[in-house]
Design a protein around this motif. Structure first.
Motif, mmCIF file in Angstrom:
data_model
loop_
_atom_site.group_PDB
_atom_site.id
_atom_site.type_symbol
_atom_site.label_atom_id
_atom_site.label_comp_id
_atom_site.label_asym_id
_atom_site.label_seq_id
_atom_site.Cartn_x
_atom_site.Cartn_y
_atom_site.Cartn_z
ATOM 1 N N ALA B 174 0.837 -1.207 0.000
ATOM 2 C CA ALA B 174 0.000 0.000 0.000
ATOM 3 C C ALA B 174 0.867 1.249 0.000
ATOM 4 N N GLY B 175 1.900 1.256 0.831
ATOM 5 C CA GLY B 175 2.781 2.426 0.898
ATOM 6 C C GLY B 175 3.466 2.686 -0.430
ATOM 7 N N THR B 176 3.950 1.608 -1.080
ATOM 8 C CA THR B 176 4.666 1.780 -2.336
ATOM 9 C C THR B 176 3.725 2.186 -3.464
ATOM 10 N N LEU B 177 2.523 1.619 -3.467
ATOM 11 C CA LEU B 177 1.535 2.005 -4.479
ATOM 12 C C LEU B 177 1.229 3.498 -4.405
ATOM 13 N N ALA B 178 1.055 3.999 -3.185
ATOM 14 C CA ALA B 178 0.759 5.426 -3.016
ATOM 15 C C ALA B 178 1.926 6.262 -3.538
ATOM 16 N N GLU B 179 3.134 5.786 -3.250
ATOM 17 C CA GLU B 179 4.328 6.493 -3.700
ATOM 18 C C GLU B 179 4.387 6.533 -5.241
ATOM 19 N N ILE B 180 4.071 5.408 -5.884
ATOM 20 C CA ILE B 180 4.086 5.359 -7.349
ATOM 21 C C ILE B 180 3.091 6.354 -7.919
ATOM 22 N N ALA B 181 1.864 6.346 -7.365
ATOM 23 C CA ALA B 181 0.822 7.229 -7.888
ATOM 24 C C ALA B 181 1.201 8.691 -7.688
ATOM 25 N N ARG B 182 1.724 9.017 -6.522
ATOM 26 C CA ARG B 182 1.976 10.427 -6.215
ATOM 27 C C ARG B 182 3.280 10.961 -6.784
ATOM 28 N N VAL B 199 -5.656 4.753 -2.743
ATOM 29 C CA VAL B 199 -5.064 3.504 -2.273
ATOM 30 C C VAL B 199 -5.626 3.216 -0.894
ATOM 31 N N ARG B 200 -6.349 2.103 -0.761
ATOM 32 C CA ARG B 200 -6.948 1.745 0.526
ATOM 33 C C ARG B 200 -6.283 0.492 1.069
ATOM 34 N N LEU B 201 -6.002 0.512 2.345
ATOM 35 C CA LEU B 201 -5.449 -0.672 3.016
ATOM 36 C C LEU B 201 -6.503 -1.165 4.002
ATOM 37 N N GLN B 218 0.483 2.294 15.544
ATOM 38 C CA GLN B 218 -0.072 3.647 15.352
ATOM 39 C C GLN B 218 0.859 4.508 14.511
ATOM 40 N N ARG B 219 2.155 4.382 14.799
ATOM 41 C CA ARG B 219 3.093 5.194 14.018
ATOM 42 C C ARG B 219 3.111 4.760 12.557
ATOM 43 N N LEU B 224 1.694 5.766 6.888
ATOM 44 C CA LEU B 224 0.936 5.380 5.687
ATOM 45 C C LEU B 224 0.028 6.517 5.240
ATOM 46 N N GLU B 225 -0.646 7.144 6.212
ATOM 47 C CA GLU B 225 -1.583 8.213 5.860
ATOM 48 C C GLU B 225 -0.839 9.401 5.276
ATOM 49 N N ARG B 226 0.361 9.654 5.792
ATOM 50 C CA ARG B 226 1.149 10.744 5.231
ATOM 51 C C ARG B 226 1.502 10.468 3.758
ATOM 52 N N LEU B 227 1.699 9.177 3.424
ATOM 53 C CA LEU B 227 1.999 8.819 2.028
ATOM 54 C C LEU B 227 0.749 8.852 1.146
ATOM 55 N N GLY B 228 -0.431 9.005 1.779
ATOM 56 C CA GLY B 228 -1.654 9.080 0.987
ATOM 57 C C GLY B 228 -2.504 7.824 1.006
ATOM 58 N N VAL B 229 -2.184 6.874 1.884
ATOM 59 C CA VAL B 229 -2.965 5.639 1.967
ATOM 60 C C VAL B 229 -4.119 5.845 2.942
ATOM 61 N N LYS B 230 -5.292 5.376 2.568
ATOM 62 C CA LYS B 230 -6.442 5.402 3.473
ATOM 63 C C LYS B 230 -6.439 4.076 4.228
ATOM 64 N N VAL B 231 -6.278 4.103 5.527
ATOM 65 C CA VAL B 231 -6.203 2.865 6.314
ATOM 66 C C VAL B 231 -7.563 2.580 6.935
#
Lengths: 447, 447
Positions: B174-182, B199-201, B218-219, B224-231
């Motif tokens: 999820a983190g890498t997918l968000a990075e690719i998109a952004r 990107v949803r996890l 939590q961290r 993840l949220e900072r990278l743009g992933v919706k958790v």
């Protein structure tokens, strides 16, 4: 209607299509570049992917990425299904139709089996990355099967490789295969000696590399033989199946046959309603357009054209020159000027043979051996697209040449694709029988 | 009969099997290492191949090559089809039967869909290189389809990605997918903004990375949220098809769903006639053998065992420790000594999240963010097999982090594999319709 810039559709993201696209970067046109893959491929190094020296990503880059800063181009991954030459429209898979003011058809070439299409299943060719990964799998699995095989005859058939076609691709593949068998795989097997593998290069004509001067052909053959390749010229392959091939009235067992003999133009050429030569290439005017339709341009391996009375060869530098020329002619047409005829500038001819062996022909200069190989190496690495690719390729080759190893010896995809399934099972059953009968294997028993 | 050294058959060339093989290098045994592939895979970096950061060959090496200097081992590429635990024989595909004195079963794990096997077609998992290349193709093609799609709703569905399962693999993907998109794809498309991708996890439990302490979970979520992933935690996916998924009573459109939720032991465990847990893992004795049959050893993800009252986790360091321990027990058995119970040494727990983000848990030490990421990077590159791999991976990552580019964005294999064929044609037809209706595209007309 707003003032829309003219639309140039370019089909094919190879050397010709990409070069035409780039050459139009500053012109007031809208470009749509269509390719059925997502990447530009550095085809001269494709044999290295097939022979496990490089990975796919080392010699390919996404077209979108290469062109990301060129704002007048839209890249589209699609297949072309129809062309209406006079209505100036083009239909894509899925039914979408695009209009154009100029069309550049640069769809390249594919392999041809000269009317023996059923050979394709037994003797795959090498034009795309998927072809290369398929060949790699076949080659690596052949050694695995030989290792598992107990019957000496069947084992020898798995260790018998034939490359059909003595052009640059055939020479590269045969030389590299011999290198893999003699050096890369040394010491890795327990039941076979990979150096016993037979690598045969079969050329129907009377010499390999026929596009080179005769003395360089001879030197290339000598270098191939030094690497352990058996070079057979003067007679074609007359039949082919999963077990081997026939040539000169003789049947030879070979479980791995690679096709590097025939090239045919892309079937897209047939959509143009234009005269074509025997290989399916479009017979274009000296201006690289379809006769009578100056808005239809053809470039690269798909174009049959002469320059200085000689046919322009199907190699990367010629394709790039044609791509640039077509762009210049489009610019001229849009400015109301006349198109100019294409003149091919021959920058020489290179072919690599294997470890530290190559031939180079540049005007009066003829090189062979180590010097030619270094020349070839730098010419190729220099033209690779992308800094990273150049670094990785040089790193891989440096490590390869010091360690005799090849980086990408990974079998991907479904395993048993070598010939019809039944034959594989036969071979395995034989292995089982003969293993059970082998006195030095007390723990092996038939099931 | 000649004095033949005892035969140890090891099934699986992953961390456990390879480690057991190497640990027996100096023992007077004959080893046969069986794997259905030809390579050892560095699984912790598999998500990097799936997300186009690395090539297959960067994280895999041929087993034969790794073991070429170990003369007491024979590597065999084959599938195991049957085990006779008491006769001590094992049958391979093709019918060959091998006898053994000791068997080490280290066949690993595969993905599990908890009784919903029909989900597999729509939500592929990630265990092998072929899985990774399939995921890569799906992901890259989704952006291509979105670019070609004119209907806003259908386009949004192609830009909607869901990763099911909040363990380390799900978090990495999820983190890498968000990075690719952004970052990676920025500026490369003309009709879509890849950064609009969702990107949803999805994690059924109440937090991601449940094997870590709560504050690190939590961290990780914050990173993840900072990278743009919706958790999304606290509710499982209840249904899944080619168009999207259901969760918490709601249907969400998503053309790319990735399965990182369930792990099941390899089906080879069922051949052993031994007690197994719910995930299919073999319940072994503390000595890592099948109860009552001390010549049958199980190691790695296939073994269900406790150490210090807690289950041993299914991670690479645990698999390696088990492999070494099994080798020591075989050595003891052959020397007439007793087997010793396995004690897991916990060297910590690491998970990466994306660009410069990771969490590390080592005894009392808890790290997150950039420091944890550097820690993770060096731990992983250090354990990669082969000098070349380390160099290439470091080079790729250095270039990636400076340029935001990913090296291996090459679509391989047959293209239209996203959902049933009819749906793709529907989508394309819609694209055609809506494009024809688009006023700013005067040259597009329906066919």
């Amino acid at each position: 209607m707003p003032n829309v810039p003219p639309h140039v559709v370019i089909v094919g993201g190879g050397f010709a299509g990409l070069e035409a696209t780039r050459a139009l970067a500053r012109d007031p046109v809208r470009i749509t570049l269509i390719d059925r893959g997502n990447h530009h491929l550095f085809q001269p190094l494709l044999y290295q992917v097939a022979t496990a020296g490089l990975s796919s990503a080392d010699i390919a880059a996404p077209l979108r990425h290469i062109l990301r800063r060129q704002r007048n181009v839209e890249v589209r991954m699609a297949e072309v299904e129809g062309i209406d030459a006079d209505a100036r429209t083009l239909t894509l898979d899925g039914g979408l139709t695009l209009g154009f003011d100029h069309l550049v058809l640069a769809a390249g070439a594919t392999h041809a089996y000269f009317g023996n299409d059923h050979w394709a299943a037994h003797a795959p060719g090498l034009k795309t990355l998927d072809d290369a990964l398929h060949l790699r799998r076949r080659m690596l699995i052949a050694f695995e099967r030989a290792e598992a095989e107990r019957d000496p005859e069947a084992r020898a058939a798995w260790l018998s490789f034939a490359v059909v076609g003595g052009g640059p691709t055939g020479v590269e593949l045969a030389g590299t295969l011999a290198e893999i068998a003699r050096r890369t795989l040394r010491r890795e097997f327990r039941n076979i000696d990979p150096a016993q593998a037979q690598v045969r290069l079969i050329e129907a004509g009377d010499r390999v590399l026929s596009s080179f001067p005769e003395d360089l052909s001879q030197r290339a053959q000598a270098q191939l033989e030094r690497l352990g390749v058996k070079v057979l010229t003067g007679a074609p392959v007359t039949d082919l199946d999963a077990e081997g091939y026939c040539r000169d009235g003789q049947r030879v067992a070979a479980r791995t046959v690679i096709w590097a003999a025939g090239v045919a133009a892309s079937p897209l050429g047939a959509l143009l309603d234009a005269p074509r030569d025997r290989a399916g290439r479009v017979r274009v005017t000296p201006e690289l357009t379809v006769p009578g339709r100056p808005w239809l341009h053809v470039a690269g391996d798909l174009a049959a054209v002469e320059s200085d009375g000689r046919p322009v060869p199907g190699i990367a530098p010629a394709a790039k020159q044609m791509g640039r020329h077509v762009a210049a002619n489009i610019r001229a047409a849009l400015g109301g000027r006349r198109a100019s005829p294409f003149v091919y500038r021959d920058h020489g001819n290179l072919a690599t043979i294997g470890r530290m062996a190559a031939v180079v022909h540049l005007g009066r200069l003829k090189l062979s051996g180590v010097v030619a190989w270094w020349f070839w190496l730098f010419a190729h690495v220099f033209f690779l697209i992308g800094f990273r690719n150049r670094m990785v390729v040089l790193l891989n080759w440096t490590v390869s040449y010091w360690t005799d190893q090849r980086a990408a010896r990974i079998i991907l995809g479904p395993a048993p694709e070598v010939g019809p399934r039944a034959q594989i099972e036969d071979a395995a059953a034989q292995a089982s029988d003969s293993m059970a009968a082998r006195p030095s294997t007390p723990d092996a028993s038939p099931d």
